[in-house]
Scaffold this motif. Structure first.
Motif, mmCIF file in Angstrom:
data_model
loop_
_atom_site.group_PDB
_atom_site.id
_atom_site.type_symbol
_atom_site.label_atom_id
_atom_site.label_comp_id
_atom_site.label_asym_id
_atom_site.label_seq_id
_atom_site.Cartn_x
_atom_site.Cartn_y
_atom_site.Cartn_z
ATOM 1 N N GLU A 177 24.628 27.853 91.914
ATOM 2 C CA GLU A 177 25.710 27.033 92.469
ATOM 3 C C GLU A 177 25.303 26.338 93.763
ATOM 4 O O GLU A 177 25.902 26.531 94.807
ATOM 5 C CB GLU A 177 26.955 27.901 92.687
ATOM 6 N N PRO A 178 24.242 25.515 93.680
ATOM 7 C CA PRO A 178 23.732 24.912 94.915
ATOM 8 C C PRO A 178 24.677 23.878 95.505
ATOM 9 O O PRO A 178 24.666 23.648 96.710
ATOM 10 C CB PRO A 178 22.429 24.247 94.462
ATOM 11 N N THR A 179 25.495 23.242 94.686
ATOM 12 C CA THR A 179 26.261 22.110 95.222
ATOM 13 C C THR A 179 27.617 22.509 95.778
ATOM 14 O O THR A 179 28.280 21.695 96.392
ATOM 15 C CB THR A 179 26.478 21.035 94.134
ATOM 16 N N SER A 180 28.010 23.774 95.572
ATOM 17 C CA SER A 180 29.360 24.117 96.035
ATOM 18 C C SER A 180 29.450 24.099 97.554
ATOM 19 O O SER A 180 30.533 24.034 98.106
ATOM 20 C CB SER A 180 29.795 25.471 95.480
ATOM 21 N N VAL A 181 28.305 24.172 98.248
ATOM 22 C CA VAL A 181 28.361 24.131 99.717
ATOM 23 C C VAL A 181 28.010 22.751 100.262
ATOM 24 O O VAL A 181 27.947 22.570 101.467
ATOM 25 C CB VAL A 181 27.388 25.155 100.340
ATOM 26 N N ILE A 205 16.329 25.924 86.874
ATOM 27 C CA ILE A 205 17.563 26.452 86.295
ATOM 28 C C ILE A 205 18.673 26.177 87.293
ATOM 29 O O ILE A 205 18.572 26.524 88.469
ATOM 30 C CB ILE A 205 17.467 27.964 86.024
ATOM 31 N N PHE A 206 19.711 25.541 86.811
ATOM 32 C CA PHE A 206 20.728 24.981 87.692
ATOM 33 C C PHE A 206 22.095 25.512 87.264
ATOM 34 O O PHE A 206 22.541 25.246 86.152
ATOM 35 C CB PHE A 206 20.634 23.450 87.529
ATOM 36 N N ILE A 207 22.729 26.300 88.130
ATOM 37 C CA ILE A 207 24.051 26.832 87.796
ATOM 38 C C ILE A 207 25.096 26.033 88.545
ATOM 39 O O ILE A 207 24.966 25.784 89.741
ATOM 40 C CB ILE A 207 24.169 28.318 88.192
ATOM 41 N N SER A 208 26.113 25.581 87.828
ATOM 42 C CA SER A 208 27.167 24.820 88.483
ATOM 43 C C SER A 208 28.436 24.913 87.658
ATOM 44 O O SER A 208 28.401 25.220 86.473
ATOM 45 C CB SER A 208 26.749 23.364 88.642
ATOM 46 N N HIS A 209 29.552 24.687 88.321
ATOM 47 C CA HIS A 209 30.816 24.634 87.597
ATOM 48 C C HIS A 209 31.297 23.202 87.433
ATOM 49 O O HIS A 209 32.311 22.957 86.808
ATOM 50 C CB HIS A 209 31.880 25.443 88.334
ATOM 51 N N LYS A 210 30.566 22.251 88.038
ATOM 52 C CA LYS A 210 31.028 20.872 87.989
ATOM 53 C C LYS A 210 30.408 20.167 86.792
ATOM 54 O O LYS A 210 29.210 19.906 86.768
ATOM 55 C CB LYS A 210 30.660 20.160 89.294
#
Ligand SMILES: Nc1ncnc2c1ncn2[C@@H]1O[C@H](COP(=O)(O)OP(=O)(O)OP(=O)(O)O)[C@@H](O)[C@H]1O
Ligand SMILES: [Mg+2]
Lengths: 521, 371
Positions: A177-181, A205-210
């Motif tokens: 979740e790198p982009t949540s911050v 490997i990229f984890i995100s909810h967006k």
């Protein structure tokens, strides 16, 4: 660290990483259930799934933090057994955790040198400086090796984490979740870096909810649900609706049902509020607004323009130096957090883990925090475990908190479920005013939808909602009026119907709305 | 995971109860092994000495009861400290709080004109309050003025020790005591009764065990206990939840210091029957109780057990002095060694040790590879 520069052909090269039939159980949950996942060189592979689906657990296994109960890990065609992050690093695997693990008072170079093999004992930072500059040039990750970490923004700290991984020779980079911050601009910069790394043959490997983000950045997308892999799809061949369906197992409405706004009496009035930040500088310089029952006031603005201080002053956690706060007709300036909460002011804090929960206490104990001192949970100084349990049971069901049991320590819940716990606690007391800071960041699409719906329900039930968010889309979708903050001042307040993106964008950049005075507050 | 010779160390997140118990026992045994050097130093065979001490302590009920007698102040102080430590308040001041209780008890015993039957209850009550008030001072200093709790509680120990010193040399010096720095002896109505054939002032022992039960219940079942745990585990969340730090720390320290005060009452009313120099009244119970509470890991009931362990060490020290002619200061060496070993062995609780399999690499860098 050489890898194929072109798109991978899975048959010719073994995958960079292959996780095969990984199973990991925790007491009460199967976090990973026979998960198979492959990452090729030169690919960005997104991992998608609801809160608690098991994404972080799977990555922690690959990074050597947990050991799988069963299953195999293959790296570049070799079967390996990864027993610690150190071994993972030696295998060329780097991870940037959702919560950074940097030593704040140290400089960037010192942080990068920390624990790095082959650094000289004396003045390690100097030796590393050159290499650091070279790498940051190559990947477009500008950082100053001599700055102290606490001075850096979240985005800059993340760059340091990425550089830390790169300098250790990571071929595989895990980003949880790198982009949540990050602010949207920072996120765009990160994507450019990832593209460059991909071109050099790294696997990411990229984890995100967006979902939008995942669709535009990733090559392939693997979706997990309740510990299992639902499927892997090519980003080019799928869309938001399909991904959401795979994740949640049902259709997700992206349009919220939002009734018309019927503002009632004034619930919260803020007048000429002044406050300082932690460094003693003015963070709020004369903020004035009001929120009525039955409406949502959105506070938009780039992070760091006083939003955090505003929320803290309104909830009694920071002193107001000037101005006043009136809650339900009562002057509550600089009153204690307990009084405010007892008067019906709910607070969904920005810092979830640090402030919103007591990590070591159980889910049920966390659910009554703030109300533990009042009936029915407390009677003459004694806690009433039955009442606590009954309330917690209902809250867990109503708010769909995924937890093995009510006695599980709250810190073991997944990020999204921790947020649901906080919302369950704050919203179940029929609050008159809800102050919510970034209520949906880090949440999956299903949970985001539910939480937005919950906020709208609060509004319909007559609560006054103050929504602070950097997510403009969220503000536009939920708020009835939008206030834009810039350098501790409100640049203007516009009704949501009349708001144009350009106008809001200008105000976020410091342009004052002319009509603000004449229109009142 | 690390490999060391033929052994492999694997981390474990939550140590099992069995591991905690086993490791603690092993640490104590290891400390005894190290301590045998002391006996060699005095030209004695350590094994014989241990056997003799064992027989001497466990042989008869009166001799074993000395373990209980020594454990009494440790239980009271230790239980109080677990409570303070649970709130992350570092109360290093049990020694001074104990002395404060002793002073208050002496005041009631010698100078307060009260009916006979009221004397002991009043001594305990005022002893509790004196210890508690002495402990509340650093709590308020920390909340209001951000004074470091370790330093303030520690310093107040010295202040109270000098107050006692001054009292027994000056205003309270007993006219019947000739040259000694004692107060007069307590009247009979101010002395605690013993279990038959021992010097175990059972009332204080009962108070200690009751305190352990009450504090356990308090932590688990009361509003204060809940707030103590929140404050101790996440001060940020406590602030957010509007918990009143002043009230929590003041109450916690009132109880913590109060229990130490009770220990002081027990010592003067049960053992000495007078106030005398601080070193005689306490022998460092308040400091040893820090180890007692620390080993109990915040559990008041476990603190009763660890207090008994250190009661045993104290009693063994007494025995060595009288029967083996060794200086009593040896108990200090023992306490130090036990503490040292327990802290070093602590690591083991979080690591599982097992024999390495053949194919496991030394550094574990490559792992076992197939194909
Ligand atoms: N150390 C642990 N002990 C017990 N249970 C755990 C532990 N770590 C994770 N879990 C549980 O395993 C499940 C998967 O958690 P995980 O953190 O992998 O989810 P996630 O997919 O990363 O969710 P999110 O998007 O909310 O971060 C959750 O139910 C969580 O409560
Ligand atoms: Mg996660």
């Amino acid at each position: 660290m050489v890898g194929p520069v072109h798109a991978p052909t899975p048959d010719a090269h073994p995958p960079l990483v292959l996780l095969k039939d990984i199973t990991k159980r925790f007491p009460g949950v199967v976090a990973n259930d026979r998960v198979t996942f492959a990452l090729h060189a030169g690919e960005i592979h997104a991992l998608l799934g609801e809160n608690g689906a098991g994404k972080t657990t799977l990555m922690n296994i690959l990074y050597g933090l947990y050991r799988p109960d069963s299953g195999e890990i293959w790296v570049k065609g070799r079967r390996v057994d990864i027993r610690s992050p150190r071994e993972a690093i030696q295998l060329g695997i780097g991870m940037v955790h959702q919560h950074f693990k940097l030593v704040l008072p140290h400089t960037v170079a010192e942080n990068v040198a920390l624990g790095l093999a082959g650094t000289p004992f004396w003045a390690p930072a100097r030796a590393i400086g050159r290499k650091l500059r070279e790498l940051s040039q190559r990947y477009g990750l500008p950082v100053d090796p001599d700055r102290r970490v606490w001075e850096l923004s979240a985005g800059e700290q993340q760059r340091v984490e990425i550089l830390k991984a790169l300098i250790r020779g990571a071929e595989v980079l895990i980003l949880d979740e790198p982009t949540s911050v990050l602010t949207p601009q920072e996120a765009q910069e990160l994507f450019k870096v990832l593209a460059r790394m991909k071109a050099e043959g790294h696997g990411i490997i990229f984890i995100s909810h967006k979902l939008d983000e995942v669709l535009s950045v990733a090559d392939r997308i693997t979706v997990m649900r309740r510990g299992r892999v639902v499927g892997t799809v090519l980003a080019a061949e799928t869309n938001k609706a399909e991904l959401a369906r795979m994740m949640v197992g049902r259709e997700v409405v992206f349009r919220l049902r939002k009734g018309t706004c019927r503002p009632g009496e004034e619930a919260l009035l803020v007048e000429d509020l002044h406050a300082r930040n932690d460094r003693g500088l003015w963070a709020l310089r004369g903020v004035t607004f009001r929120v009525c029952r039955g409406e949502i006031l959105g506070i938009a603005g780039v992070a760091g323009n006083g939003q955090r201080e505003l929320v803290e002053v309104l909830t009694g956690l920071r002193r107001a130096e000037r101005g006043r706060i009136v809650l339900l007709g009562r002057d509550v300036t600089n009153r204690s957090p307990r009084l405010l909460s007892d008067l019906g002011c709910a607070h969904v804090p920005e810092e979830r883990i640090r402030m919103g929960i007591v990590p070591a206490l159980s889910v049920e104990e966390n659910l009554v925090l703030k109300r533990h001192h009042r009936p029915p949970f407390c009677w003459r100084g004694l806690l009433r475990p039955k009442a606590v349990r009954a309330f917690a049971q209902k809250a867990v069901e109503d708010y769909a908190i995924m937890t093995p049991s009510l006695r599980t320590p709250a810190k073991l819940l997944s990020g999204g479920n921790i947020q649901r716990l906080i919302l369950a606690r704050e919203l179940s007391g029929k609050p008159a005013v809800v102050i919510a800071a970034h209520p949906t960041y880090g949440l999956d699409v299903g949970a985001t939808e539910q939480i937005r719906q919950l906020l709208l329900r609060q509004r319909e039930e007559g609560a006054a909602v103050l929504l602070v968010s950097e997510d403009l889309e969220e503000i536009l979708e939920l708020a009835d009026r939008i206030a834009v903050m810039f350098r501790g001042e409100i640049m203007g307040i516009v009704p949501a119907g009349e708001a144009s993106l350009e106008e809001i964008g200008l105000m976020m950049a410091g342009e004052r709305r002319l009509a603000v005075r004449s229109e009142g507050i | 995971m690390r490999r060391l010779g033929p052994l492999v160390f694997e981390p474990r997140l939550v140590p099992s109860r069995l591991a905690v118990l086993g490791v603690s026992l092993a640490a104590v045994l290891f400390a005894l092994l190290l301590a045998s050097a002391v006996f060699y130093g005095y030209g004695r065979n350590p094994w014989q000495a241990y056997a003799q001490i064992g027989r001497g302590l466990f042989g008869t009920w009166p001799s074993f009861s000395e373990v209980l007698r020594r454990a009494i102040p440790l239980i009271l102080c230790g239980v109080g400290l677990t409570l303070a430590f649970r709130a992350r308040f570092w109360n290093i001041g049990a020694e001074g709080q104990l002395l404060a209780g002793a002073v208050a008890a002496t005041g009631v015993a010698l100078f307060l004109p009260v009916p006979e039957g009221w004397r002991l209850p009043l001594m305990f009550l005022l002893g509790f309050l004196a210890g508690g008030v002495w402990a509340v001072i650093p709590a308020l200093l920390r909340v209001k003025l951000a004074v470091n709790d370790v330093i303030s509680t520690l310093m107040l120990n010295y202040v109270m020790a000098y107050i006692v010193e001054w009292l027994v040399h000056g205003p309270w010096k007993g006219p019947t005591m000739r040259g000694f720095a004692y107060t007069d002896a307590f009247p009979l109505s101010a002395r605690l009764s013993y279990l038959p054939g021992t010097r175990v002032h059972w009332l204080t022992l009962v108070l200690g065990i009751a305190a352990a039960l009450v504090v356990t219940g308090l932590l688990a079942r009361t509003r204060l206990g809940y707030e103590v745990r929140v404050v101790g585990q996440s001060p940020e969340a406590a602030r957010y939840a509007g918990i009143n730090f002043t009230a929590v720390f003041a109450l916690v320290m009132l109880l913590s210091g109060g229990l130490a005060g009770l220990a002081g009452v027990g010592e003067v009313a049960g053992i000495h029957w007078r106030l005398r120099s601080p070193g005689h009244i306490s022998m460092g119970y308040g400091y040893t109780a820090i180890i007692v509470a620390w080993l109990a890991r915040g559990s008041p009931l476990t603190a009763v057990l660890t207090a008994l362990l250190f009661g045993l060490i104290f009693a063994a020290g007494d025995y060595m002095k009288t029967a083996l002619g060794l200086p009593f200061q040896i108990t200090g060496v023992f306490n130090g060694l036990v503490l040292f070993c327990l802290i070093s062995f602590d690591l083991l609780m979080f690591w599982r040790v097992r024999l390495a399999r053949k194919e496991e690499a030394w550094t574990g860098s490559t792992g076992s590879s197939a194909r």
